[in-house]
Design a protein around this motif. Sequence first.
Motif, PDB file in Angstrom:
ATOM      1  N   ASN A 132       0.826  -1.209   0.000  1.00 51.81           N
ATOM      2  CA  ASN A 132       0.000   0.000   0.000  1.00 51.81           C
ATOM      3  C   ASN A 132       0.859   1.258   0.000  1.00 51.81           C
ATOM      4  N   ILE A 133       1.945   1.236   0.780  1.00 51.51           N
ATOM      5  CA  ILE A 133       2.837   2.391   0.809  1.00 51.51           C
ATOM      6  C   ILE A 133       3.481   2.585  -0.557  1.00 51.51           C
ATOM      7  N   HIS A 134       3.881   1.497  -1.181  1.00 53.25           N
ATOM      8  CA  HIS A 134       4.496   1.580  -2.507  1.00 53.25           C
ATOM      9  C   HIS A 134       3.513   2.119  -3.534  1.00 53.25           C
ATOM     10  N   ILE A 139       1.483   4.423  -3.292  1.00 49.72           N
ATOM     11  CA  ILE A 139       1.369   5.881  -3.259  1.00 49.72           C
ATOM     12  C   ILE A 139       2.091   6.487  -4.457  1.00 49.72           C
ATOM     13  N   LYS A 140       3.227   5.904  -4.794  1.00 53.65           N
ATOM     14  CA  LYS A 140       4.018   6.427  -5.904  1.00 53.65           C
ATOM     15  C   LYS A 140       3.503   5.972  -7.268  1.00 53.65           C
ATOM     16  N   VAL A 161      -1.874  10.762   2.000  1.00 48.90           N
ATOM     17  CA  VAL A 161      -0.544  10.160   2.043  1.00 48.90           C
ATOM     18  C   VAL A 161      -0.172   9.828   3.490  1.00 48.90           C
ATOM     19  N   ILE A 162      -0.440  10.773   4.397  1.00 48.99           N
ATOM     20  CA  ILE A 162      -0.130  10.551   5.810  1.00 48.99           C
ATOM     21  C   ILE A 162      -0.894   9.342   6.345  1.00 48.99           C
ATOM     22  N   THR A 196      -2.214   6.817   4.620  1.00 52.64           N
ATOM     23  CA  THR A 196      -1.788   5.581   3.965  1.00 52.64           C
ATOM     24  C   THR A 196      -0.473   5.074   4.538  1.00 52.64           C
ATOM     25  N   VAL A 197       0.456   5.997   4.796  1.00 53.84           N
ATOM     26  CA  VAL A 197       1.745   5.602   5.379  1.00 53.84           C
ATOM     27  C   VAL A 197       1.538   5.045   6.788  1.00 53.84           C
ATOM     28  N   GLY A 245      -0.129   1.724   6.570  1.00 47.37           N
ATOM     29  CA  GLY A 245       0.791   0.734   6.025  1.00 47.37           C
ATOM     30  C   GLY A 245       1.853   0.298   7.015  1.00 47.37           C
ATOM     31  N   LEU A 246       2.267   1.236   7.877  1.00 47.37           N
ATOM     32  CA  LEU A 246       3.290   0.919   8.864  1.00 47.37           C
ATOM     33  C   LEU A 246       2.722   0.186  10.072  1.00 47.37           C
TER      34      LEU A 246
END
Length: 241
Positions: free
Chosen positions: A61-63, A65-66, A88-89, A91-92, A95-96
């Motif tokens: 999921n973090i990947h 974003i790009k 973005v915040i 999702t990160v 994801g973490l």
Amino acid sequence: MRVCPKCGNRIENNKEKCPVCESSSESVRRSYKHSSKTLYYVSIILTSLYAVICAVNGLVNIHDIKSNINLFDDSYFGMVENNHILTVIYTVLAGLLPLIFVFFIGVIMVSERSYLLILFPVAGILVEVAQIIKEYRNYLYVFREKQSYFYGIIAMDIFSALLVIAFFVMVIRMILNDFTISQSRMLVVFGFILVASRTLLKINMAEEPEILRFVSNTKAYIMLSAILLNVRKRYSNSKKM
């Protein structure tokens, strides 16, 4: 009637000692120790498998974003684009969280009272808060346009987040204090109710596309974290019997 802080067994008011911890035969104590150890290791193994799978998915999921700009417009209301920075915040953080849960499992294998365990509930609270902030523009749009058929979804969204936050606050307090086995059992029940409720919503509302995003994540790590605290406490107490 009292409850033994070690094993959770009920103690009659006219008795001073716990019948399991103090007065039981050696065979009963051995059985309790064996079952505690078995529950502990089985829980660690199963929870670790779940956590690793979720962690891999979180990294994906973090990947994304790009690589997938559409990720920024993922509101289940499908009306107003979210603030990209907030998304973005969120999702990160989301994801973490599985990675932090993996860390939580590793630390709990060392001690059920390590202050490092607080990282997981704190991260969980941040994710819930970020989710609400990410959707606030959609909430305002719904109320401004008086689209009352979305009011129930918003209420469930916020109420669910508040319950999860309350759960994690309980986890933090238990980590900071020497909690009893009975308290950890109550936490397991609370976590089970949260996860079961979200699962039932997912099953019963699967035919409603606009609600799918709300119920797509049952957050099983909530219940699993409570189970880990419980079995770790029981295993720790059993070694003192």
